[in-house]
Design an enzyme around this catalytic site. Structure first.
Site, PDB file in Angstrom:
ATOM      1  N   TYR A   1       0.401  -1.095  -0.337  1.00 43.32           N
ATOM      2  CA  TYR A   1      -0.213  -0.267   0.042  1.00 43.32           C
ATOM      3  C   TYR A   1       1.121   1.719   0.071  1.00 43.32           C
TER       4      TYR A   1
ATOM      5  N   LEU B   1       6.343 -10.421  -2.369  1.00 37.45           N
ATOM      6  CA  LEU B   1       4.460 -10.060  -2.815  1.00 37.45           C
ATOM      7  C   LEU B   1       4.255 -11.404  -1.798  1.00 37.45           C
TER       8      LEU B   1
ATOM      9  N   ARG C   1       2.854  -5.907   8.057  1.00 39.81           N
ATOM     10  CA  ARG C   1       2.705  -4.918   8.972  1.00 39.81           C
ATOM     11  C   ARG C   1       1.099  -4.805  10.156  1.00 39.81           C
TER      12      ARG C   1
ATOM     13  N   THR D   1       5.978   2.798  13.681  1.00 35.05           N
ATOM     14  CA  THR D   1       5.225   3.208  13.310  1.00 35.05           C
ATOM     15  C   THR D   1       4.729   4.167  15.193  1.00 35.05           C
TER      16      THR D   1
ATOM     17  N   SER E   1       1.229  -5.003  20.336  1.00 35.54           N
ATOM     18  CA  SER E   1       0.881  -6.164  19.871  1.00 35.54           C
ATOM     19  C   SER E   1       2.384  -6.685  19.453  1.00 35.54           C
TER      20      SER E   1
ATOM     21  N   TYR F   1       3.333  -7.235  16.238  1.00 33.60           N
ATOM     22  CA  TYR F   1       3.974  -6.170  15.286  1.00 33.60           C
ATOM     23  C   TYR F   1       4.198  -5.335  16.098  1.00 33.60           C
ATOM     24  N   HIS F   2       3.727  -4.279  16.820  1.00 32.62           N
ATOM     25  CA  HIS F   2       3.839  -3.526  16.894  1.00 32.62           C
ATOM     26  C   HIS F   2       4.552  -3.631  18.172  1.00 32.62           C
TER      27      HIS F   2
ATOM     28  N   LYS G   1       8.376  -3.546  15.857  1.00 28.47           N
ATOM     29  CA  LYS G   1       8.806  -2.148  14.990  1.00 28.47           C
ATOM     30  C   LYS G   1       9.716  -1.358  16.223  1.00 28.47           C
TER      31      LYS G   1
ATOM     32  N   GLN H   1       5.058   5.737  11.887  1.00 29.63           N
ATOM     33  CA  GLN H   1       4.306   6.549  10.934  1.00 29.63           C
ATOM     34  C   GLN H   1       3.002   5.821  11.502  1.00 29.63           C
TER      35      GLN H   1
ATOM     36  N   VAL I   1     -17.100   0.656  15.893  1.00 32.34           N
ATOM     37  CA  VAL I   1     -16.365   0.796  16.581  1.00 32.34           C
ATOM     38  C   VAL I   1     -15.399   0.106  18.186  1.00 32.34           C
TER      39      VAL I   1
ATOM     40  N   GLU J   1      -5.886  -2.733  24.861  1.00 28.47           N
ATOM     41  CA  GLU J   1      -5.484  -1.630  25.071  1.00 28.47           C
ATOM     42  C   GLU J   1      -6.665  -0.741  25.480  1.00 28.47           C
TER      43      GLU J   1
HETATM   44  P1  NAD Z   1       1.570  -3.578   3.301  1.00 29.62           P
HETATM   45  O1  NAD Z   1       1.205  -4.790   3.455  1.00 29.62           O
HETATM   46  O2  NAD Z   1       0.798  -3.151   2.113  1.00 29.62           O
HETATM   47  O3  NAD Z   1       2.498  -3.809   2.604  1.00 29.62           O
HETATM   48  C1  NAD Z   1       4.453  -4.360   3.045  1.00 29.62           C
HETATM   49  C2  NAD Z   1       4.793  -4.957   1.568  1.00 29.62           C
HETATM   50  O4  NAD Z   1       6.414  -5.571   1.664  1.00 29.62           O
HETATM   51  C3  NAD Z   1       3.942  -6.339   0.965  1.00 29.62           C
HETATM   52  O5  NAD Z   1       4.021  -6.143  -0.764  1.00 29.62           O
HETATM   53  C4  NAD Z   1       4.604  -7.674   1.351  1.00 29.62           C
HETATM   54  O6  NAD Z   1       5.084  -8.617   0.309  1.00 29.62           O
HETATM   55  C5  NAD Z   1       6.006  -7.156   1.942  1.00 29.62           C
HETATM   56  N1  NAD Z   1       6.923  -7.349   1.926  1.00 29.62           N
HETATM   57  C6  NAD Z   1       6.785  -8.238   3.606  1.00 29.62           C
HETATM   58  N2  NAD Z   1       8.222  -8.914   4.172  1.00 29.62           N
HETATM   59  C7  NAD Z   1       8.647  -9.096   3.287  1.00 29.62           C
HETATM   60  C8  NAD Z   1       9.194  -9.185   2.955  1.00 29.62           C
HETATM   61  N3  NAD Z   1      10.717 -10.414   3.930  1.00 29.62           N
HETATM   62  N4  NAD Z   1      10.158  -9.675   2.063  1.00 29.62           N
HETATM   63  C9  NAD Z   1      10.459  -9.025   0.836  1.00 29.62           C
HETATM   64  N5  NAD Z   1       9.278  -8.547   0.615  1.00 29.62           N
HETATM   65  C10 NAD Z   1       8.240  -8.506   1.567  1.00 29.62           C
HETATM   66  O7  NAD Z   1       1.821  -2.540   4.512  1.00 29.62           O
HETATM   67  P2  NAD Z   1       1.853  -1.231   3.818  1.00 29.62           P
HETATM   68  O8  NAD Z   1       0.650  -0.463   4.505  1.00 29.62           O
HETATM   69  O9  NAD Z   1       2.036  -0.660   2.781  1.00 29.62           O
HETATM   70  O10 NAD Z   1       2.816  -1.044   5.463  1.00 29.62           O
HETATM   71  C11 NAD Z   1       4.124  -0.441   4.921  1.00 29.62           C
HETATM   72  C12 NAD Z   1       5.494  -0.020   5.831  1.00 29.62           C
HETATM   73  O11 NAD Z   1       4.934   0.960   6.373  1.00 29.62           O
HETATM   74  C13 NAD Z   1       5.237  -1.262   6.742  1.00 29.62           C
HETATM   75  O12 NAD Z   1       6.635  -1.435   7.970  1.00 29.62           O
HETATM   76  C14 NAD Z   1       3.726  -0.883   7.772  1.00 29.62           C
HETATM   77  O13 NAD Z   1       4.375  -1.079   9.157  1.00 29.62           O
HETATM   78  C15 NAD Z   1       4.616   0.659   7.902  1.00 29.62           C
HETATM   79  N6  NAD Z   1       3.176   1.137   8.127  1.00 29.62           N
HETATM   80  C16 NAD Z   1       2.083   1.537   7.471  1.00 29.62           C
HETATM   81  C17 NAD Z   1       0.953   1.852   7.775  1.00 29.62           C
HETATM   82  C18 NAD Z   1      -0.643   1.969   7.732  1.00 29.62           C
HETATM   83  O14 NAD Z   1      -1.677   1.986   8.035  1.00 29.62           O
HETATM   84  N7  NAD Z   1      -0.951   1.226   5.851  1.00 29.62           N
HETATM   85  C19 NAD Z   1       0.939   2.331   9.322  1.00 29.62           C
HETATM   86  C20 NAD Z   1       2.341   2.309  10.238  1.00 29.62           C
HETATM   87  C21 NAD Z   1       3.465   2.564   9.615  1.00 29.62           C
HETATM   88  N1  USQ Z   2     -10.436  -0.064  15.719  1.00 30.22           N
HETATM   89  C1  USQ Z   2     -11.422   0.360  15.407  1.00 30.22           C
HETATM   90  N2  USQ Z   2     -12.306  -0.226  14.883  1.00 30.22           N
HETATM   91  C2  USQ Z   2     -11.551  -0.695  13.941  1.00 30.22           C
HETATM   92  C3  USQ Z   2     -10.222  -1.217  13.404  1.00 30.22           C
HETATM   93  C4  USQ Z   2      -9.637  -0.732  14.303  1.00 30.22           C
HETATM   94  O1  USQ Z   2     -12.258   0.432  16.839  1.00 30.22           O
HETATM   95  O2  USQ Z   2     -12.659  -1.981  12.612  1.00 30.22           O
HETATM   96  C5  USQ Z   2      -9.207   0.853  16.550  1.00 30.22           C
HETATM   97  C6  USQ Z   2      -8.640  -0.750  17.112  1.00 30.22           C
HETATM   98  O3  USQ Z   2      -9.154  -0.732  18.024  1.00 30.22           O
HETATM   99  C7  USQ Z   2      -7.553   0.903  17.449  1.00 30.22           C
HETATM  100  C8  USQ Z   2      -7.318   1.977  16.666  1.00 30.22           C
HETATM  101  O4  USQ Z   2      -8.701   1.917  16.018  1.00 30.22           O
HETATM  102  O5  USQ Z   2      -7.866   1.564  18.642  1.00 30.22           O
HETATM  103  C9  USQ Z   2      -6.270   1.607  15.506  1.00 30.22           C
HETATM  104  O6  USQ Z   2      -6.377   0.621  15.105  1.00 30.22           O
HETATM  105  P1  USQ Z   2      -6.161  -0.218  13.243  1.00 30.22           P
HETATM  106  O7  USQ Z   2      -6.433  -1.208  12.531  1.00 30.22           O
HETATM  107  O8  USQ Z   2      -6.395   1.220  12.219  1.00 30.22           O
HETATM  108  O9  USQ Z   2      -4.343   0.917  13.562  1.00 30.22           O
HETATM  109  P2  USQ Z   2      -3.570  -0.297  14.021  1.00 30.22           P
HETATM  110  O10 USQ Z   2      -3.966  -1.973  14.310  1.00 30.22           O
HETATM  111  O11 USQ Z   2      -2.453   0.663  14.891  1.00 30.22           O
HETATM  112  O12 USQ Z   2      -2.221  -0.597  12.676  1.00 30.22           O
HETATM  113  C10 USQ Z   2      -2.221   0.597  11.914  1.00 30.22           C
HETATM  114  C11 USQ Z   2      -1.022  -0.423  10.517  1.00 30.22           C
HETATM  115  C12 USQ Z   2      -0.069  -0.352  10.818  1.00 30.22           C
HETATM  116  C13 USQ Z   2       0.491   0.248  11.908  1.00 30.22           C
HETATM  117  C14 USQ Z   2      -0.476   1.467  12.474  1.00 30.22           C
HETATM  118  C15 USQ Z   2       0.130   3.290  12.816  1.00 30.22           C
HETATM  119  O13 USQ Z   2      -1.823  -2.006  10.468  1.00 30.22           O
HETATM  120  O14 USQ Z   2       1.002  -1.220  10.149  1.00 30.22           O
HETATM  121  O15 USQ Z   2       2.297   0.124  12.343  1.00 30.22           O
HETATM  122  O16 USQ Z   2      -1.548   1.075  11.889  1.00 30.22           O
HETATM  123  S1  USQ Z   2      -0.200   3.529  14.595  1.00 30.22           S
HETATM  124  O17 USQ Z   2      -1.801   3.034  14.648  1.00 30.22           O
HETATM  125  O18 USQ Z   2       0.255   4.926  14.805  1.00 30.22           O
HETATM  126  O19 USQ Z   2       1.213   2.375  15.197  1.00 30.22           O
END
Ligand code: NAD
Ligand code: USQ
Length: 442
Positions: A60, A82, A149, A193, A228, A230-231, A234, A257, A303, A377
């Protein structure tokens, strides 16, 4: 350019007056830096000389960034294994927007823009592959988006928790080694993040905090409390990066981000085959994107719990600009810069209210339900995160309020027949994370 010199002159005049306050000085400094960045940021040769490797460039954020930089004259390569597409297949999910395969995307981009993007399909956890990609492309900057992610994905079961941390932490260590070994001048820009900080009851600084303790003072990494696996991956990445930056004299930037929203950027709008992905399922869909899609198909906005959870948000159009700014302002050797990459903060309830208002304006009738929170949370908490550094470097934020939400909702309505409502309700509970791998689609 003219505007730039006028601003400099105005700033110099203001600085020469004796009665300015510190706040005014910082505004003036910001104006100078902003103007310095702005004049040619969108020029077709803005990136002249820079070679940017985008790891995770099929995802994305990565896809939109690859096109944004490519259009502005940065030489771009995409590295991606991919795996994200495979996760969707395994769990029975789909992007709301019909995305093309990566080879087709890259070919179409060349046809539409005239710009080449080099493609390396492989896993960053495979060091031999990564090393070969580095040697071939010789990046001057490497933007690392390539991680698993999703917080819910990482909490599904033990297998996926281990996968998330192995994939993310090992991948980042490999990237740092590849830079050290094959491209020591390459600037590493890594996506962290905002969730690394958790929700402390004090202001969140940008990466570092100065603390005085028992009469001694130091500036230290801001405390981390990932919510989590995941978090937490990071948080581990950030610690590893800071260590390598100092030990190997690397130049690194950690971008904490916030939650990204929106579908379009100028480049992905250039052809339907360039459309970005938009996730709405309960595992990969993020709050605002999910709420908009729910509102568009007549599903109540889900929510979680009380809805007082507050987070930082930014438009995907700002994500790509932030990355360009990071590329253009590399960290000095041996120093890790940290920016909080979000533009506005909202509670989940505020998101639902804004979407309700926007939906009504375009003839929808959005509803909100509170569902039991599947996550562990805080549902009501203090939240005040700093985010001035990217704006000091020229970011002009896009606001969520106003016509943006109406436009996004209209765009989503055109895809509404693709929505599978079974994927919307939450299916991953933090407390019930199991030891056995589960299949999601019902
Ligand atoms: P996404 O899942 O859409 O894209 C991640 C891409 O990385 C995918 O295409 C996946 O195939 C590739 N990938 C994963 N592991 C890999 C590996 N081992 N080798 C090669 N490719 C690999 O995620 P996104 O939403 O685009 O997020 C991108 C980055 O930004 C992530 O690190 C995520 O944690 C961070 N981020 C995203 C958000 C959000 O809201 N989308 C917010 C904060 C941080
Ligand atoms: N939430 C709801 N309803 C929903 C989905 C989510 O209330 O249907 C709430 C969650 O409980 C949470 C908040 O919305 O409190 C954010 O959740 P989210 O799913 O939008 O975001 P999060 O799980 O934190 O993860 C996303 C991305 C991740 C990135 C992160 C940024 O998937 O890759 O790192 O946003 S941050 O939140 O600032 O850590």
């Amino acid at each position: 350019m003219c505007d730039f010199f006028v601003l400099i002159a105005r700033a110099a005049t203001a600085l020469s007056k004796k009665s300015f306050t510190n706040a005014r000085v910082s505004r003036i400094e910001r104006a100078i830096v902003t103007a310095a960045h702005r004049p040619d940021a969108d020029a077709p040769d803005a990136g002249k000389g820079q070679r940017v490797m985008i790891i995770g460039g099929d995802g994305y954020c990565g896809w939109a960034t690859a096109l944004h930089l490519s259009k502005r004259g940065y030489a771009v390569s995409i590295v991606d294994n991919l795996c994200r597409r495979q996760m969707d297949d395994q769990l029975g999910f789909n992007s709301l927007s019909p995305i093309k395969g990566i080879h087709e995307r890259v070919r179409r981009w060349k046809e539409v823009s005239g710009c080449d993007i080099d493609l390396f399909v492989g896993d960053v956890c495979d060091y031999e592959f990564l090393g070969a990609a580095f040697k071939k492309f010789q990046p001057t900057a490497c933007v690392h988006f390539g991680e698993q992610r999703s917080a819910p994905y990482s909490m599904m079961d033990r297998t996926r928790a281990v996968f998330t941390q192995t994939n993310n932490v090992m991948g980042t260590i490999n990237v740092l080694y590849a830079i050290k070994e094959f491209a020591p001048e390459c600037h590493c820009i890594k996506l962290g993040t905002m969730g690394e900080y958790g929700t402390p009851n004090i202001d969140i600084e940008e990466g570092y905090i100065t603390i005085t303790h028992n009469g001694r003072t130091d500036t230290l990494p801001y405390p981390k409390q990932g919510g989590s696996f995941y978090h937490l991956s990071k948080c581990h990445d950030s610690a590893n990066m800071l260590f390598c930056t100092k030990a190997w004299n690397l130049r690194t930037t950690d971008l904490n981000q916030g939650v990204v929203y929106g579908l379009s950027t100028d480049e992905t709008d250039m052809h339907p085959d360039l459309v970005n992905r938009l996730d709405y399922d309960a595992v990969f869909g993020t709050a605002l994107n999910r709420f908009c899609i729910q509102a568009a198909v007549g599903h109540p906005m889900t929510v979680y719990g009380k809805g007082g959870q507050t987070r930082g948000f930014l438009n995907i159009k700002d994500t790509v600009r932030c990355i360009q700014i990071a590329c253009d302002n590399p960290a000095p050797y041996g120093e890790m810069k940290i920016y909080n990459q979000f533009t506005e903060q909202f509670s989940v309830n505020e998101l639902a209210e804004m979407i309700t208002e926007a939906g009504k304006k375009i003839g929808l009738n959005p509803e909100v339900i509170s569902v039991p929170n599947p996550r562990t949370e805080m549902e009501e908490h203090y939240y005040n995160a700093k985010n001035s550094k990217l704006q000091d470097l020229g970011l002009e934020p896009i606001n969520m309020r106003g016509e943006f939400l109406e436009e996004l909702l209209k765009q989503i309505v055109t895809y509404k027949d693709r929505v599978d409502q079974r994927l919307i309700l939450p299916g991953v509970n933090w407390k019930e994370s199991s030891s056995v791998a589960e299949v999601m689609a019902k």
